[in-house]
Design a protein around this motif. Structure first.
Motif, short mmCIF file in Angstrom:
data_model
loop_
_atom_site.label_atom_id
_atom_site.label_comp_id
_atom_site.label_asym_id
_atom_site.label_seq_id
_atom_site.Cartn_x
_atom_site.Cartn_y
_atom_site.Cartn_z
N VAL A 187 0.83 -1.20 0.00
CA VAL A 187 0.00 0.00 0.00
C VAL A 187 0.86 1.25 0.00
O VAL A 187 0.53 2.25 -0.65
CB VAL A 187 -0.95 -0.01 1.22
N VAL A 188 2.00 1.22 0.70
CA VAL A 188 2.89 2.38 0.73
C VAL A 188 3.42 2.70 -0.67
O VAL A 188 3.52 3.86 -1.06
CB VAL A 188 4.04 2.15 1.73
N ASP A 189 3.73 1.65 -1.44
CA ASP A 189 4.17 1.87 -2.82
C ASP A 189 3.07 2.56 -3.63
O ASP A 189 3.35 3.47 -4.41
CB ASP A 189 4.52 0.54 -3.48
N GLY A 190 1.85 2.12 -3.45
CA GLY A 190 0.75 2.75 -4.17
C GLY A 190 0.54 4.20 -3.77
O GLY A 190 0.28 5.06 -4.63
N ILE A 191 0.64 4.49 -2.47
CA ILE A 191 0.47 5.86 -2.00
C ILE A 191 1.56 6.76 -2.58
O ILE A 191 1.30 7.91 -2.96
CB ILE A 191 0.49 5.91 -0.46
N ARG A 192 2.77 6.25 -2.67
CA ARG A 192 3.86 7.04 -3.25
C ARG A 192 3.55 7.45 -4.68
O ARG A 192 3.78 8.60 -5.07
CB ARG A 192 5.17 6.25 -3.19
N LEU A 193 3.03 6.52 -5.49
CA LEU A 193 2.71 6.86 -6.87
C LEU A 193 1.56 7.85 -6.93
O LEU A 193 1.58 8.79 -7.74
CB LEU A 193 2.36 5.61 -7.67
N VAL A 194 0.56 7.69 -6.08
CA VAL A 194 -0.55 8.64 -6.04
C VAL A 194 -0.03 10.04 -5.71
O VAL A 194 -0.42 11.04 -6.32
CB VAL A 194 -1.62 8.20 -5.03
N ALA A 195 0.87 10.12 -4.73
CA ALA A 195 1.44 11.42 -4.35
C ALA A 195 2.21 12.03 -5.52
O ALA A 195 2.13 13.24 -5.77
CB ALA A 195 2.35 11.26 -3.14
N ALA A 196 2.98 11.21 -6.23
CA ALA A 196 3.73 11.72 -7.38
C ALA A 196 2.79 12.22 -8.47
O ALA A 196 3.03 13.29 -9.07
CB ALA A 196 4.64 10.63 -7.93
N LEU A 197 1.72 11.49 -8.73
CA LEU A 197 0.77 11.91 -9.76
C LEU A 197 0.05 13.20 -9.34
O LEU A 197 -0.29 14.04 -10.19
CB LEU A 197 -0.24 10.80 -10.01
N LEU B 102 -3.80 -3.01 9.11
CA LEU B 102 -5.14 -3.19 8.55
C LEU B 102 -5.14 -3.36 7.04
O LEU B 102 -6.16 -3.73 6.47
CB LEU B 102 -6.02 -1.99 8.93
N THR B 103 -4.00 -3.07 6.41
CA THR B 103 -3.92 -3.19 4.94
C THR B 103 -2.99 -4.32 4.52
O THR B 103 -2.62 -4.40 3.33
CB THR B 103 -3.42 -1.87 4.33
N ASP B 104 -2.62 -5.20 5.43
CA ASP B 104 -1.65 -6.24 5.11
C ASP B 104 -2.14 -7.21 4.05
O ASP B 104 -1.33 -7.87 3.38
CB ASP B 104 -1.27 -7.02 6.38
N ARG B 105 -3.44 -7.33 3.89
CA ARG B 105 -3.97 -8.28 2.90
C ARG B 105 -3.81 -7.78 1.46
O ARG B 105 -3.97 -8.56 0.53
CB ARG B 105 -5.44 -8.55 3.19
N ILE B 106 -3.55 -6.52 1.31
CA ILE B 106 -3.36 -5.97 -0.05
C ILE B 106 -1.97 -6.35 -0.51
O ILE B 106 -0.97 -5.83 -0.01
CB ILE B 106 -3.55 -4.44 -0.06
N ARG B 107 -1.90 -7.27 -1.49
CA ARG B 107 -0.62 -7.82 -1.95
C ARG B 107 -0.52 -7.76 -3.47
O ARG B 107 0.00 -8.67 -4.10
CB ARG B 107 -0.49 -9.27 -1.47
N TRP B 108 -1.01 -6.70 -4.07
CA TRP B 108 -0.98 -6.60 -5.53
C TRP B 108 0.44 -6.30 -5.99
O TRP B 108 1.01 -5.26 -5.64
CB TRP B 108 -1.94 -5.51 -5.99
N ASN B 109 0.99 -7.17 -6.82
CA ASN B 109 2.38 -7.02 -7.23
C ASN B 109 2.62 -5.77 -8.07
O ASN B 109 3.73 -5.22 -8.07
CB ASN B 109 2.84 -8.26 -8.00
#
Length: 370
Positions: free
Chosen positions: A26-36, A286-293
């Motif tokens: 999830v942290v990786d996804g948040i980083r991309l959202v912040a960059a966009l 609470l977000t540990d189940r999100i495992r999208w590669n």
């Protein structure tokens, strides 16, 4: 007579080895959202772009695409989000590492893509002059050090100002890494740094203000507190540090709103608060189940995208804004820079990082041997 054995130090006082935890996708996804968010802001949401006769769109962007402008006007908050995530990730990745390992990891993470971005942006300014000022060659070369802000030399791309904040954070945190990271030491670091950041603006000591970095300190501190929650569990002290970071952050957000001139304080605080709540959910598992590669790949695109998009992208907009629909042009540009970021990650960051790491490891080994 044998000497009595020394009692072992409490667990919280001993430097712990890194936990074998799974990657926080999830942290990786948040980083991309912040960059966009930052990219969209620079293309369609700044005060400069909303002035008649501006050099990018020629007329106010709020007239060209009003709905996009009102959303993009808040994109600058992506920088504050970056700072919080940086505090979280740096603490996580450095736990159990030596100062040498910390130094090497930061060099190979920051410099390869940055070197490419400096040369790429300079090349774009040679080919597409007129929108942004091209620096003299000596200043371009000095930019390759990444410490140009400390020597009062202009940035090749204005977005590099955030790297100066990051470098000062690394320098301060290196002290804690050298002592050995423990819960107590990181908490003490947060409190001491926070106090220095509050006192620096009124102290009259430029050096203290330079080191304390009052504009960004509390965002990094928030990230550190969130990681301690993730590693050790929540407690009242960590919630207090996080609450203090929110209170100091909302004040700084107000100053940024006044500077940007295109967004409201309430909207900015709402976005920042929602982000912090999401990071609390990440810290509490609470977000540990999100495992999208694909989120891992998204995180790898963030840094190259941030470094390359602004000057080059606005130069392209200034040439093409009259030939394509504005929304289509912005969408194509973002897609193009995402592709470029992937190529930079695969073709520059990976191989150059391996070479630099090999060279630095050999250099440190030689120092130890001598």
């Amino acid at each position: 007579m044998p000497l009595p054995k020394r009692a072992p130090a409490p667990v919280a006082e001993r430097p712990l080895q890194p936990l074998r935890t799974r990657r926080l996708h999830v942290v990786d996804g948040i980083r991309l959202v912040a960059a966009l968010m930052v990219v969209l802001h620079h293309y369609a949401g700044t005060r400069r772009l909303d002035e008649p006769g501006n050099a990018i769109w020629s007329r106010p962007v709020s007239e060209i695409m009003p709905s996009v402008f009102h959303v993009a006007a808040y994109g600058w908050i992506g920088v504050e989000i970056f700072f919080v995530i940086s505090g979280f990730v740096i603490c996580m990745s450095c736990w159990g590492r030596t100062p040498r390992q910390f130094f090497v990891s930061r060099v190979i993470r920051l410099y390869p893509a940055y070197w490419f971005a400096v040369l790429f942006t300079t090349g774009v300014l040679v080919l597409l002059p007129g929108v942004s000022e091209r620096l003299p060659l000596r200043e371009v070369l000095f930019n390759l050090t990444m410490v140009q802000a400390g020597s009062d030399v202009a940035n090749v791309d204005p977005v590099y100002w955030t790297l100066w904040s990051e470098l000062r954070f690394y320098l301060l945190f290196l002290v804690v890494v050298a002592m050995g990271l423990t819960y107590r030491r990181v908490v003490a670091f947060c409190c001491v740094w926070g106090a220095a950041a509050m006192l620096a603006p009124v102290s009259g000591f430029p050096l203290l203000e330079l080191l304390a970095n009052p504009d960004g300190a509390w965002y990094f501190i928030a990230g550190l507190a969130l990681y301690l929650m993730h590693r050790f569990g929540q407690d009242l002290l960590l919630w207090g540090i996080l609450a203090m970071a929110w209170l100091m952050g909302q004040l700084e957000l107000g100053e940024r709103v006044a500077y940007e001139g295109v967004s409201s304080w309430r909207g900015a605080v709402l976005i920042f608060t929602v982000f912090l709540l999401v990071m609390v959910a990440v810290s509490l598992g609470l977000t540990d189940r999100i495992r999208w590669n694909w989120l891992v790949t998204a995180g790898c695109l963030t840094y190259p995208l941030y470094l390359t998009h602004y000057v080059a992208g606005t130069a392209v907009i200034s040439r093409l804004h009259g030939t394509l629909d504005a929304r289509l042009l912005v969408g194509l540009l973002i897609g193009g820079f995402l592709l470029l970021s992937w190529l930079v990650h695969r073709g520059v960051e990976r191989p150059v990082s391996r070479l630099v790491k090999r060279g630095l490891d050999a250099s440190f080994a030689r120092m130890r041997a001598r």
